[in-house]
Enzyme design. Sequence first.
Site, short mmCIF file in Angstrom:
data_model
loop_
_atom_site.label_atom_id
_atom_site.label_comp_id
_atom_site.label_asym_id
_atom_site.label_seq_id
_atom_site.Cartn_x
_atom_site.Cartn_y
_atom_site.Cartn_z
N PRO A 148 -16.99 -3.71 0.67
CA PRO A 148 -18.41 -4.02 0.91
C PRO A 148 -19.36 -3.21 0.04
O PRO A 148 -20.53 -3.59 -0.09
CB PRO A 148 -18.59 -3.67 2.39
CG PRO A 148 -17.52 -2.67 2.69
CD PRO A 148 -16.36 -3.08 1.84
N TYR A 153 0.83 -1.20 0.00
CA TYR A 153 0.00 0.00 0.00
C TYR A 153 0.87 1.26 0.00
O TYR A 153 1.95 1.30 0.59
CB TYR A 153 -0.92 0.04 1.22
CG TYR A 153 -2.06 -0.94 1.18
CD1 TYR A 153 -2.30 -1.77 0.08
CD2 TYR A 153 -2.93 -1.05 2.26
CE1 TYR A 153 -3.35 -2.66 0.07
CE2 TYR A 153 -3.99 -1.96 2.27
CZ TYR A 153 -4.18 -2.76 1.17
OH TYR A 153 -5.22 -3.65 1.18
#
Length: 328
Positions: free
Chosen positions: A212, A53
């Site tokens: 999600p 990341y």
Amino acid sequence: MIYTQLGRTGLRVSRLALGTVNFGGRVEEPEAHHLMDHALERGINLIDTANIYGWRVHKGHTEEVIGRWLGKSPARRDQVVLTTKVGDPMSEGLNDRGLSARNIIASCEASLRRLGTDWIDVYQMHHLDRSVGWDEVWQAMDLLVAQGKVRYVGSSNFAGWDIATAQAVAQRRNSLGLVTEQCVYNLVTRYTELEVIPAAQAYGLGLFVWSPLHGGLLGGVLRKMRTNSAVKSAQGRALEALDAQRDTIEAYEKLCADHGLDPAVVGMAWTLSRPGVTGVVIGPRTEQHIEGAIEALECALPESLLAELDVLFPPVGRGGPAPDCWLS
């Protein structure tokens, strides 16, 4: 905040994990520090990152940002459950990738330096590496656990049978094995219900969901596009999926409006309500995103709305786990 045990372990974590994939390039360091402060204040104790990341700046940048935040207060490290990942290429180096024992151990040492900590709470394999045998993987992980550098081991993006295979070898070695799986799961992508969730439940793994809202597709993308406020949802996976599912997403946003609920709250609340789901990883860029996730955590969707969502976003086959979902 709502807390739960992470799978079959005694480790207690918030059902919301602060994902840090946006730190560096989308969220600059001062704002990233502010978001971690705010998350901690609101009771989120789980911070999720990965060695890769921050690649928009340089690989490893996000771990450095988190490390500098942790270094501001000696108490912070004990307040948070810190997870990171290994496996993605960190350079052009031939062995600077994958799940060889060499790379697992070297990558852990590098993550510890960047994070400025002595231990990682959950060290996750970012992706499966089928070129490496499980005995080699567990030899490396067991060594890190024995040295106190890693507390638990997790997986990410594994298939159900990969979880089963990993656990079988771990059990033979008298190792604890995997304690958590991190996977994509949402109204649009329900394949996880077939085998990953059943495997996680059978082996006592906590299951945290990334994306999600399917990259923003379920977060009110059409409304945001009309008001020119779409950021993440106007690019990448969300935009590609929108081209194929525009009518469904339009109906979804109308359904949410009819119930007086924000689409982002509905999408996340649905995922949090699913059997076998321990929690979700959120990737906030603002305080409001964190507050919206907390609202979703506290939102109990009515049965009528859940039924309508199943019509709009039907499960695979007959629904439920394999093989029943496809048997006639």
